[in-house]
Design a protein around this motif. Structure first.
Motif, PDB file in Angstrom:
ATOM      1  N   THR A 108      55.484  36.472  51.421  1.00 43.59           N
ATOM      2  CA  THR A 108      54.816  36.510  50.032  1.00 43.59           C
ATOM      3  C   THR A 108      53.897  34.918  49.781  1.00 43.59           C
ATOM      4  O   THR A 108      54.189  34.155  49.054  1.00 43.59           O
ATOM      5  CB  THR A 108      56.014  36.208  48.822  1.00 43.59           C
ATOM      6  N   GLN A 109      53.075  34.934  50.821  1.00 43.58           N
ATOM      7  CA  GLN A 109      52.142  33.892  50.670  1.00 43.58           C
ATOM      8  C   GLN A 109      50.624  34.421  50.489  1.00 43.58           C
ATOM      9  O   GLN A 109      49.663  34.226  51.217  1.00 43.58           O
ATOM     10  CB  GLN A 109      52.059  32.781  51.625  1.00 43.58           C
ATOM     11  N   PRO A 110      50.496  35.285  49.541  1.00 46.63           N
ATOM     12  CA  PRO A 110      49.220  36.022  49.408  1.00 46.63           C
ATOM     13  C   PRO A 110      47.992  35.144  49.338  1.00 46.63           C
ATOM     14  O   PRO A 110      46.767  35.606  50.119  1.00 46.63           O
ATOM     15  CB  PRO A 110      49.326  36.880  48.023  1.00 46.63           C
ATOM     16  N   ASP A 111      47.984  33.987  48.773  1.00 45.15           N
ATOM     17  CA  ASP A 111      46.708  33.456  48.779  1.00 45.15           C
ATOM     18  C   ASP A 111      46.481  32.581  49.911  1.00 45.15           C
ATOM     19  O   ASP A 111      45.078  32.857  50.445  1.00 45.15           O
ATOM     20  CB  ASP A 111      47.213  32.023  47.776  1.00 45.15           C
ATOM     21  N   LEU A 165      42.243  47.815  58.020  1.00 47.98           N
ATOM     22  CA  LEU A 165      42.784  47.264  56.530  1.00 47.98           C
ATOM     23  C   LEU A 165      43.361  48.252  55.851  1.00 47.98           C
ATOM     24  O   LEU A 165      44.248  48.064  54.872  1.00 47.98           O
ATOM     25  CB  LEU A 165      41.841  46.556  55.883  1.00 47.98           C
ATOM     26  N   LYS A 166      42.468  49.384  55.725  1.00 45.83           N
ATOM     27  CA  LYS A 166      42.848  50.305  54.874  1.00 45.83           C
ATOM     28  C   LYS A 166      44.350  51.079  55.309  1.00 45.83           C
ATOM     29  O   LYS A 166      45.153  51.802  54.446  1.00 45.83           O
ATOM     30  CB  LYS A 166      41.828  51.302  54.546  1.00 45.83           C
ATOM     31  N   GLN A 204      41.089  44.140  47.792  1.00 46.23           N
ATOM     32  CA  GLN A 204      40.225  45.340  47.469  1.00 46.23           C
ATOM     33  C   GLN A 204      38.732  44.927  47.600  1.00 46.23           C
ATOM     34  O   GLN A 204      37.937  45.779  48.007  1.00 46.23           O
ATOM     35  CB  GLN A 204      40.628  45.917  46.025  1.00 46.23           C
ATOM     36  N   GLU A 205      38.429  43.739  47.035  1.00 51.70           N
ATOM     37  CA  GLU A 205      37.170  43.081  47.295  1.00 51.70           C
ATOM     38  C   GLU A 205      36.676  43.063  48.479  1.00 51.70           C
ATOM     39  O   GLU A 205      35.558  43.557  49.153  1.00 51.70           O
ATOM     40  CB  GLU A 205      37.019  41.782  46.519  1.00 51.70           C
ATOM     41  N   ILE A 206      37.569  42.589  49.557  1.00 52.95           N
ATOM     42  CA  ILE A 206      37.426  42.413  50.977  1.00 52.95           C
ATOM     43  C   ILE A 206      36.962  43.836  51.605  1.00 52.95           C
ATOM     44  O   ILE A 206      36.151  43.888  52.304  1.00 52.95           O
ATOM     45  CB  ILE A 206      38.445  41.523  51.735  1.00 52.95           C
ATOM     46  N   CYS A 207      37.904  44.704  51.224  1.00 51.64           N
ATOM     47  CA  CYS A 207      37.875  46.192  51.717  1.00 51.64           C
ATOM     48  C   CYS A 207      36.597  46.716  51.221  1.00 51.64           C
ATOM     49  O   CYS A 207      35.829  47.500  52.209  1.00 51.64           O
ATOM     50  CB  CYS A 207      39.130  46.952  51.288  1.00 51.64           C
ATOM     51  N   GLY A 208      36.216  46.468  50.037  1.00 50.91           N
ATOM     52  CA  GLY A 208      35.123  47.136  49.611  1.00 50.91           C
ATOM     53  C   GLY A 208      33.691  46.604  50.130  1.00 50.91           C
ATOM     54  O   GLY A 208      32.936  47.319  50.293  1.00 50.91           O
ATOM     55  N   ARG A 260      47.621  45.151  49.106  1.00 47.92           N
ATOM     56  CA  ARG A 260      46.797  46.347  48.772  1.00 47.92           C
ATOM     57  C   ARG A 260      46.551  46.262  47.378  1.00 47.92           C
ATOM     58  O   ARG A 260      45.169  46.531  46.994  1.00 47.92           O
ATOM     59  CB  ARG A 260      47.394  47.933  49.265  1.00 47.92           C
ATOM     60  N   ASN A 261      47.311  46.051  46.449  1.00 51.20           N
ATOM     61  CA  ASN A 261      47.086  45.974  45.124  1.00 51.20           C
ATOM     62  C   ASN A 261      46.389  44.566  44.409  1.00 51.20           C
ATOM     63  O   ASN A 261      45.860  44.505  43.271  1.00 51.20           O
ATOM     64  CB  ASN A 261      48.316  46.141  44.061  1.00 51.20           C
ATOM     65  N   ASP A 262      46.215  43.870  45.562  1.00 48.91           N
ATOM     66  CA  ASP A 262      45.646  42.411  44.902  1.00 48.91           C
ATOM     67  C   ASP A 262      44.012  42.700  44.958  1.00 48.91           C
ATOM     68  O   ASP A 262      43.310  43.200  45.964  1.00 48.91           O
ATOM     69  CB  ASP A 262      45.773  41.236  46.213  1.00 48.91           C
ATOM     70  N   PRO A 263      43.350  42.155  43.875  1.00 46.89           N
ATOM     71  CA  PRO A 263      41.790  42.521  43.659  1.00 46.89           C
ATOM     72  C   PRO A 263      41.118  41.955  44.722  1.00 46.89           C
ATOM     73  O   PRO A 263      40.043  42.147  45.106  1.00 46.89           O
ATOM     74  CB  PRO A 263      41.552  41.973  42.273  1.00 46.89           C
ATOM     75  N   ARG A 264      41.588  40.805  45.321  1.00 46.89           N
ATOM     76  CA  ARG A 264      40.955  39.917  46.383  1.00 46.89           C
ATOM     77  C   ARG A 264      40.931  40.892  47.630  1.00 46.89           C
ATOM     78  O   ARG A 264      39.909  40.655  48.208  1.00 46.89           O
ATOM     79  CB  ARG A 264      41.469  38.600  46.436  1.00 46.89           C
TER      80      ARG A 264
END
Length: 80
Positions: A28-31, A52-53, A68-72, A62-66
């Protein structure tokens, strides 16, 4: 001798960074995990979009917008 803080990877080797990143993800150190992941994806050919996917160790992010942005940014470009 000088000891590196536990919060830093031992070196810049992508495999070491990835292992450290997954520890951060699972603890739990997502940052910190996303900071390391950003460096990993900048290393050509090391981390793929499909990895990643699909790889389960990234599930906590997976639900972190950051994430999702990297994956995008890594998603294959589709021609019209």
């Amino acid at each position: 001798p000088h000891l590196r803080p536990v919060s830093q990877p031992a070196n810049d080797d992508p495999i070491v960074r990835e292992g450290f990143d997954q520890v951060c993800t699972c603890t739990t150190q997502p940052d910190r995990a996303l900071e390391i992941l950003q460096k990993l994806v900048s290393m050509p050919g090391y981390v793929s979009y499909g990895y990643l996917k699909k790889y389960p160790s990234w599930d906590p992010l997976r639900n972190d917008p950051r994430f999702q942005e990297i994956c995008g940014r890594m998603a294959p470009k589709v021609s019209p």
